[in-house]
Design a protein around this motif. Structure first.
Motif, PDB file in Angstrom:
ATOM      1  N   GLY A  25      12.063  12.774  -2.724  1.00 22.22           N
ATOM      2  CA  GLY A  25      10.955  12.523  -3.638  1.00 22.22           C
ATOM      3  C   GLY A  25      10.915  11.039  -3.932  1.00 22.22           C
ATOM      4  O   GLY A  25      11.841  10.298  -3.608  1.00 22.22           O
ATOM      5  N   ILE A  26       9.846  10.597  -4.559  1.00 27.50           N
ATOM      6  CA  ILE A  26       9.721   9.175  -4.867  1.00 27.50           C
ATOM      7  C   ILE A  26       9.151   9.016  -6.276  1.00 27.50           C
ATOM      8  O   ILE A  26       8.248   9.747  -6.669  1.00 27.50           O
ATOM      9  CB  ILE A  26       8.844   8.458  -3.816  1.00 27.50           C
ATOM     10  CG1 ILE A  26       8.762   6.958  -4.083  1.00 27.50           C
ATOM     11  CG2 ILE A  26       7.476   9.074  -3.710  1.00 27.50           C
ATOM     12  CD1 ILE A  26       8.179   6.169  -2.941  1.00 27.50           C
ATOM     13  N   ALA A  27       9.734   8.111  -7.049  1.00 29.09           N
ATOM     14  CA  ALA A  27       9.287   7.863  -8.418  1.00 29.09           C
ATOM     15  C   ALA A  27       8.145   6.845  -8.385  1.00 29.09           C
ATOM     16  O   ALA A  27       8.350   5.689  -8.013  1.00 29.09           O
ATOM     17  CB  ALA A  27      10.443   7.337  -9.260  1.00 29.09           C
ATOM     18  N   LEU A  28       6.938   7.305  -8.747  1.00 24.73           N
ATOM     19  CA  LEU A  28       5.750   6.463  -8.716  1.00 24.73           C
ATOM     20  C   LEU A  28       5.042   6.501 -10.058  1.00 24.73           C
ATOM     21  O   LEU A  28       5.246   7.412 -10.851  1.00 24.73           O
ATOM     22  CB  LEU A  28       4.774   6.954  -7.634  1.00 24.73           C
ATOM     23  CG  LEU A  28       5.258   6.912  -6.195  1.00 24.73           C
ATOM     24  CD1 LEU A  28       4.296   7.661  -5.303  1.00 24.73           C
ATOM     25  CD2 LEU A  28       5.402   5.485  -5.728  1.00 24.73           C
ATOM     26  N   THR A  29       4.176   5.505 -10.302  1.00 26.59           N
ATOM     27  CA  THR A  29       3.334   5.514 -11.495  1.00 26.59           C
ATOM     28  C   THR A  29       2.019   6.215 -11.157  1.00 26.59           C
ATOM     29  O   THR A  29       1.724   6.467  -9.989  1.00 26.59           O
ATOM     30  CB  THR A  29       3.042   4.081 -11.972  1.00 26.59           C
ATOM     31  OG1 THR A  29       2.301   3.406 -10.965  1.00 26.59           O
ATOM     32  CG2 THR A  29       4.320   3.329 -12.273  1.00 26.59           C
ATOM     33  N   GLY A  30       1.216   6.498 -12.165  1.00 23.93           N
ATOM     34  CA  GLY A  30      -0.039   7.213 -11.969  1.00 23.93           C
ATOM     35  C   GLY A  30      -1.028   6.472 -11.088  1.00 23.93           C
ATOM     36  O   GLY A  30      -1.696   7.061 -10.236  1.00 23.93           O
ATOM     37  N   THR A  31      -1.131   5.143 -11.266  1.00 22.01           N
ATOM     38  CA  THR A  31      -2.087   4.383 -10.455  1.00 22.01           C
ATOM     39  C   THR A  31      -1.620   4.298  -8.999  1.00 22.01           C
ATOM     40  O   THR A  31      -2.443   4.242  -8.093  1.00 22.01           O
ATOM     41  CB  THR A  31      -2.288   2.967 -11.020  1.00 22.01           C
ATOM     42  OG1 THR A  31      -1.028   2.324 -11.140  1.00 22.01           O
ATOM     43  CG2 THR A  31      -2.981   3.017 -12.359  1.00 22.01           C
ATOM     44  N   GLU A  32      -0.303   4.313  -8.776  1.00 18.26           N
ATOM     45  CA  GLU A  32       0.211   4.300  -7.404  1.00 18.26           C
ATOM     46  C   GLU A  32      -0.139   5.603  -6.688  1.00 18.26           C
ATOM     47  O   GLU A  32      -0.519   5.587  -5.512  1.00 18.26           O
ATOM     48  CB  GLU A  32       1.729   4.091  -7.400  1.00 18.26           C
ATOM     49  CG  GLU A  32       2.143   2.687  -7.730  1.00 18.26           C
ATOM     50  CD  GLU A  32       3.634   2.509  -7.781  1.00 18.26           C
ATOM     51  OE1 GLU A  32       4.115   1.479  -7.275  1.00 18.26           O
ATOM     52  OE2 GLU A  32       4.337   3.392  -8.313  1.00 18.26           O
ATOM     53  N   ILE A  33      -0.038   6.723  -7.391  1.00 14.37           N
ATOM     54  CA  ILE A  33      -0.395   8.015  -6.812  1.00 14.37           C
ATOM     55  C   ILE A  33      -1.862   8.003  -6.397  1.00 14.37           C
ATOM     56  O   ILE A  33      -2.225   8.413  -5.290  1.00 14.37           O
ATOM     57  CB  ILE A  33      -0.149   9.164  -7.811  1.00 14.37           C
ATOM     58  CG1 ILE A  33       1.326   9.304  -8.133  1.00 14.37           C
ATOM     59  CG2 ILE A  33      -0.715  10.472  -7.310  1.00 14.37           C
ATOM     60  CD1 ILE A  33       2.151   9.949  -7.061  1.00 14.37           C
ATOM     61  N   LYS A  34      -2.723   7.509  -7.278  1.00 13.75           N
ATOM     62  CA  LYS A  34      -4.155   7.473  -6.979  1.00 13.75           C
ATOM     63  C   LYS A  34      -4.442   6.563  -5.794  1.00 13.75           C
ATOM     64  O   LYS A  34      -5.286   6.867  -4.955  1.00 13.75           O
ATOM     65  CB  LYS A  34      -4.945   7.018  -8.206  1.00 13.75           C
ATOM     66  CG  LYS A  34      -4.956   8.070  -9.291  1.00 13.75           C
ATOM     67  CD  LYS A  34      -5.791   7.629 -10.463  1.00 13.75           C
ATOM     68  CE  LYS A  34      -5.825   8.729 -11.508  1.00 13.75           C
ATOM     69  NZ  LYS A  34      -6.844   8.509 -12.510  1.00 13.75           N
ATOM     70  N   ALA A  63       0.231  11.047   4.429  1.00 19.69           N
ATOM     71  CA  ALA A  63      -0.509   9.981   3.756  1.00 19.69           C
ATOM     72  C   ALA A  63      -0.351   8.657   4.498  1.00 19.69           C
ATOM     73  O   ALA A  63      -1.290   7.871   4.580  1.00 19.69           O
ATOM     74  CB  ALA A  63      -0.025   9.829   2.320  1.00 19.69           C
ATOM     75  N   ALA A  64       0.839   8.392   5.038  1.00 24.55           N
ATOM     76  CA  ALA A  64       1.100   7.162   5.789  1.00 24.55           C
ATOM     77  C   ALA A  64       2.294   7.406   6.700  1.00 24.55           C
ATOM     78  O   ALA A  64       3.166   8.219   6.386  1.00 24.55           O
ATOM     79  CB  ALA A  64       1.409   6.011   4.843  1.00 24.55           C
ATOM     80  N   SER A  65       2.315   6.711   7.829  1.00 19.84           N
ATOM     81  CA  SER A  65       3.459   6.842   8.720  1.00 19.84           C
ATOM     82  C   SER A  65       3.904   5.464   9.189  1.00 19.84           C
ATOM     83  O   SER A  65       3.129   4.507   9.188  1.00 19.84           O
ATOM     84  CB  SER A  65       3.116   7.716   9.925  1.00 19.84           C
ATOM     85  OG  SER A  65       2.134   7.098  10.710  1.00 19.84           O
ATOM     86  N   ASN A  66       5.154   5.383   9.586  1.00 19.91           N
ATOM     87  CA  ASN A  66       5.755   4.137  10.044  1.00 19.91           C
ATOM     88  C   ASN A  66       5.934   4.244  11.553  1.00 19.91           C
ATOM     89  O   ASN A  66       7.007   4.575  12.041  1.00 19.91           O
ATOM     90  CB  ASN A  66       7.088   3.923   9.335  1.00 19.91           C
ATOM     91  CG  ASN A  66       7.655   2.553   9.561  1.00 19.91           C
ATOM     92  OD1 ASN A  66       7.139   1.771  10.337  1.00 19.91           O
ATOM     93  ND2 ASN A  66       8.753   2.262   8.874  1.00 19.91           N
ATOM     94  N   ARG A  67       4.879   3.984  12.309  1.00 21.02           N
ATOM     95  CA  ARG A  67       4.917   4.141  13.753  1.00 21.02           C
ATOM     96  C   ARG A  67       5.816   3.097  14.407  1.00 21.02           C
ATOM     97  O   ARG A  67       6.393   3.333  15.465  1.00 21.02           O
ATOM     98  CB  ARG A  67       3.508   4.065  14.325  1.00 21.02           C
ATOM     99  CG  ARG A  67       2.641   5.216  13.823  1.00 21.02           C
ATOM    100  CD  ARG A  67       1.240   5.160  14.355  1.00 21.02           C
ATOM    101  NE  ARG A  67       1.257   5.393  15.796  1.00 21.02           N
ATOM    102  CZ  ARG A  67       0.261   5.078  16.597  1.00 21.02           C
ATOM    103  NH1 ARG A  67      -0.819   4.514  16.120  1.00 21.02           N
ATOM    104  NH2 ARG A  67       0.338   5.325  17.886  1.00 21.02           N
ATOM    105  N   LYS A  68       5.937   1.951  13.770  1.00 21.81           N
ATOM    106  CA  LYS A  68       6.779   0.884  14.317  1.00 21.81           C
ATOM    107  C   LYS A  68       8.256   1.293  14.316  1.00 21.81           C
ATOM    108  O   LYS A  68       9.031   0.850  15.166  1.00 21.81           O
ATOM    109  CB  LYS A  68       6.580  -0.390  13.491  1.00 21.81           C
ATOM    110  CG  LYS A  68       7.225  -1.607  14.089  1.00 21.81           C
ATOM    111  CD  LYS A  68       6.868  -2.851  13.306  1.00 21.81           C
ATOM    112  CE  LYS A  68       7.373  -4.053  14.032  1.00 21.81           C
ATOM    113  NZ  LYS A  68       8.220  -4.904  13.264  1.00 21.81           N
ATOM    114  N   ALA A  76      -5.922   7.546  -2.020  1.00 21.27           N
ATOM    115  CA  ALA A  76      -7.074   6.833  -1.459  1.00 21.27           C
ATOM    116  C   ALA A  76      -6.727   6.163  -0.129  1.00 21.27           C
ATOM    117  O   ALA A  76      -7.570   5.506   0.469  1.00 21.27           O
ATOM    118  CB  ALA A  76      -7.575   5.801  -2.450  1.00 21.27           C
ATOM    119  N   GLY A  77      -5.497   6.299   0.323  1.00 23.69           N
ATOM    120  CA  GLY A  77      -5.083   5.729   1.612  1.00 23.69           C
ATOM    121  C   GLY A  77      -4.575   4.314   1.529  1.00 23.69           C
ATOM    122  O   GLY A  77      -4.634   3.567   2.505  1.00 23.69           O
TER     123      GLY A  77
END
Length: 156
Positions: free
Chosen positions: A30-39, A11-16, A43-44
């Motif tokens: 794992g990571i604790a996220l809310t529903g809107t964060e997942i969406k 989904a995302a990478s830290n190239r730096k 969406a990138g």
């Protein structure tokens, strides 16, 4: 090291991070996220640049990761750069804590990916590179690029 079964879609990478640090070990959390964060992540809308992990009271937190607010989330959106809790076994966290206590070691998130419909973070136990290390890595990359170019010209 964590098991790596199942499909992995980044989904995302830290190239730096690969430019600024030498990765010694990799862990999956794992990571604790809310529903809107997942969406928003789907969406990138995630960015790991300038993020890092800290260990406090036996828990590990991800700081500095930016997750853009979800357009249709209205009141359910949370702070885009809030501190997010990572989910790991207690003995893994204590092992990481022992390594971080050494001078020059940091926990840096390397990538954010989906694994069996769950969002995971790949954490690297990293040592900061000196300026001459960065120059040496850059020279090595350019030399490899030049060799590939000449091989392609000869064979092509």
């Amino acid at each position: 090291m964590s098991k790596s079964s199942g499909e992995r879609k980044e989904a995302a990478s830290n190239r730096k991070a690969f430019h600024d640090y030498t990765v010694l070990e990799r862990y999956e959390a794992g990571i604790a996220l809310t529903g809107t964060e997942i969406k928003s992540i789907r969406a990138g809308g995630a960015n790991l640049k300038d993020s890092y992990c800290i260990i406090r009271n036996g828990e590990i937190f991800l700081i500095g990761m930016h997750v853009s607010p979800y357009e249709k989330g209205n009141i359910f959106n949370v702070d885009p750069v809030r501190r997010r809790r990572l989910l790991m076994h207690k003995r893994e966290i204590s092992r990481l804590n022992a390594q971080v206590m050494q001078k020059g070691i940091a926990l840096i998130p390397l990538s954010l990916y989906y694994k069996n419909s769950r969002v995971k973070v790949e954490i690297g136990v990293c040592r900061g590179k000196k300026l001459y290390d960065k120059r040496q890595a850059s020279a090595k990359r350019s030399a490899e690029r030049e060799m590939d170019r000449t091989l392609k010209e000869r064979n092509g």
